[in-house]
Scaffold this motif. Sequence first.
Motif, PDB file in Angstrom:
ATOM      1  N   VAL A  46      38.378 -37.769  26.886  1.00 40.69           N
ATOM      2  CA  VAL A  46      38.034 -36.944  28.040  1.00 40.69           C
ATOM      3  C   VAL A  46      39.285 -36.175  28.452  1.00 40.69           C
ATOM      4  CG1 VAL A  46      38.599 -38.701  29.778  1.00 40.69           C
ATOM      5  CG2 VAL A  46      36.865 -36.977  30.296  1.00 40.69           C
ATOM      6  N   ALA A  47      39.071 -34.993  29.018  1.00 44.97           N
ATOM      7  CA  ALA A  47      40.197 -34.181  29.460  1.00 44.97           C
ATOM      8  C   ALA A  47      40.713 -34.678  30.800  1.00 44.97           C
ATOM      9  CB  ALA A  47      39.778 -32.717  29.572  1.00 44.97           C
ATOM     10  N   GLY A  48      42.033 -34.648  30.962  1.00 41.44           N
ATOM     11  CA  GLY A  48      42.659 -34.941  32.239  1.00 41.44           C
ATOM     12  C   GLY A  48      43.282 -33.679  32.801  1.00 41.44           C
ATOM     13  N   PRO A  49      44.036 -33.807  33.879  1.00 41.66           N
ATOM     14  CA  PRO A  49      44.664 -32.614  34.463  1.00 41.66           C
ATOM     15  C   PRO A  49      45.875 -32.168  33.649  1.00 41.66           C
ATOM     16  CG  PRO A  49      45.311 -34.569  35.670  1.00 41.66           C
ATOM     17  CD  PRO A  49      44.308 -35.027  34.648  1.00 41.66           C
ATOM     18  N   GLY A 107      51.534 -42.222  27.005  1.00 43.39           N
ATOM     19  CA  GLY A 107      51.552 -43.637  27.342  1.00 43.39           C
ATOM     20  C   GLY A 107      50.302 -44.317  26.842  1.00 43.39           C
ATOM     21  N   ASP A 108      50.231 -45.628  27.067  1.00 39.47           N
ATOM     22  CA  ASP A 108      49.008 -46.352  26.717  1.00 39.47           C
ATOM     23  C   ASP A 108      48.821 -47.523  27.655  1.00 39.47           C
ATOM     24  OD1 ASP A 108      50.113 -48.848  25.578  1.00 39.47           O
ATOM     25  OD2 ASP A 108      50.856 -47.543  23.990  1.00 39.47           O
ATOM     26  N   ALA A 113      50.302 -38.901  37.238  1.00 46.08           N
ATOM     27  CA  ALA A 113      50.356 -37.483  36.865  1.00 46.08           C
ATOM     28  C   ALA A 113      51.113 -37.253  35.566  1.00 46.08           C
ATOM     29  CB  ALA A 113      50.993 -36.684  37.990  1.00 46.08           C
ATOM     30  N   THR A 114      52.046 -38.124  35.244  1.00 45.05           N
ATOM     31  CA  THR A 114      52.816 -37.945  34.005  1.00 45.05           C
ATOM     32  C   THR A 114      52.072 -38.463  32.791  1.00 45.05           C
ATOM     33  OG1 THR A 114      53.916 -40.094  34.083  1.00 45.05           O
ATOM     34  CG2 THR A 114      54.929 -38.284  35.340  1.00 45.05           C
TER      35      THR A 114
END
Lengths: 526, 151
Positions: free
Chosen positions: A26-29, A61-62, A101-102
């Motif tokens: 899915v797309a994030g910002p 990240g995960d 956000a990162t």
Amino acid sequence: MASVLDLARINDSGDLAGGVGDIAAVAGPDAMLVTAVRTEARTLKLITWRLNSAGPVTRLGDSGAAAGVASDLAIAVGALYVVACRTSDGKLKLISWEIDATGSAITRRGDSGNAAGEATLIDVVSLSPSLFVTACRTGAGDLKLISWRLNRDGSLARLNDSGSAAGRVSEIALCKLASNRVATAVRDGSGNLKVITWSVSAAGEVARLGDTGTAAGRATLIRCVVDAGGLLITSVRAADGDLKLISWRVSSDGRAITRLGDSGEQAGDIGDNSLVALPDGVVSGVRAANGSLKLIAWSVDGSGRFTRRGDSAAQAGVASQIQLVAGPRAIGAPRHSVALATALRTAAGRLKVITWGPPVVRLHVKILVEPTTFTRAEMLQGMRDVFASVGFGVEIVSEETLDLPPLQTVDVGACAGETTTEQERLFANRNNVGPDDIVAYFVLATNPPLNGCATSPAGRPSVIVVQTASRWTLGHEIGHVLGLRHVNDRNRLMTGGGTGNITNPPPDLVPAEQSTMIDSRLSVPA
Amino acid sequence: MALTMNQLRTLLDPDEPNYTQIRALLQPDDVPNLEALATGPDLMLASKAAYALSLIGTLPARDALARLAAAGPLQVRIAVASGLPNLRGLDVSALVTHLLADPDFNVRKGAIKASRALKLTALAPRLQTIAASDQVPALRQLAADALDELR
């Protein structure tokens, strides 16, 4: 203007991920992509990625070992990211995740506990920041929709379900029609595609509205999206094995679903299948007959008619578990950006994210002498017109006047592979131009007299165009730089008979030439 | 037999004419048609025709080039200067001298390079003048380099 449907491969994630089974994305910002994967240990892991407009896809990240064994993954985003999956005991579970956000901090916030029973073929959508709907096949083999509320603490509370309003299914795709309505595209008990519309109230009440009856034939690999024009688009592998897209209009009350059109014979045999809506069309991601990923771009007009815009040709290798996610690119965006990302399982079983965008030639213009027979603007527009016919944009990155009188006439020798001392001196004037950008030098004349010359040293792709060149010489020479050869056809840009003799302007580029241009490392996605 | 105008156009119209191939096809009796093309309104074609004249390398071709050098437009005069090295074996001193005095520095540049390529030592005084006083510094250097090689 290049469409977002003209796709060239930008880059990929390389070997930044390991072996995977299921994949959901899915797309994030801010050009972030979130993938939910089933690892080789069969556990659920979320991995975040940055879809860079230039350069590789970077892993952010995960989720580490914050989740257990899971399969049948689906993911949606509301106030939090929610993964719907099948647990080790075969039951449906929803897990919520907070991603900073990162993209580097992925925190498990909560889950749905034991609120659902046995499930397979799981899909999920968000209707609002806190309202989610899952569709799945129950242990009895029936379709069931369940509504869920995402609580502030990250837990997910079951609100309601569709009861016995649907029958047997063997495939399920779920898509959001509106904030209070969803559609399921399913393979019914007879093996046929059936679209069913559902209302979902703010309180989670789920009610069946209508269906397509027998308007569609046998199908597998069923997917659905809603396009930018509001039409419901289903994508399936038809009975003959070919990809088929069908457009549907859902009435304002959701009860009537009208078949508008389909893609007919415009696509061939497929394996895997995925579908995504972009601002000016839809893109199918399929496993072609040779096992490799192929993207096929489609325009869909207001009456639901499909036009195949093009495909990604041989730009990707063997793939399965193909997921498509729209990128942040807008129509006509002037600079590089990602139109689309694919998350897939490679032949080696590893997760790979590939970014795609419209191809563009990045051109820097350096003027020693202005052309006179045709103006520079006419030449650039001529090139733009021809390149646009095969989906290529031409981006003028910079313009510079060079005060180099000794190089207003340039020795070009045979203009056939070797560069002269004067060409080397001219091409040294790149002035911070990137190695994959092309420079067009406008000069007075060449020695011997040519309209232009495309011979340039490695790492400094350049063309020379003389003052009295034709309208099409610039595009012709850039065509050479992109790997095109002369042809014996005066209707085509690459005519060997002189672009001044083009008989049917604007001249043509043919599909094989388009493929060569896309394959050139000098045509970059916009 | 001379090539027809259409045949010559077919050879010269490409954006990147193959002058090696053209040289092999041209004959001395192609001079009139090439000169006609070199004086035509299409400057791109005219410059290519002028250069092609130099590939013939005969006295009539040289004389046609001299007429073009005297009255041709800039692009044609540049092409004439570019073709001078192809006239090796002919007396081209007068033609080169004329071009060394051309009002356009691009033509003078071609003539300086031709003086050097053809080892026209008789033109050393003229090159000396250019090396000392041409208004374009790069040409002064080019002429000085040519003189060094001729000496």
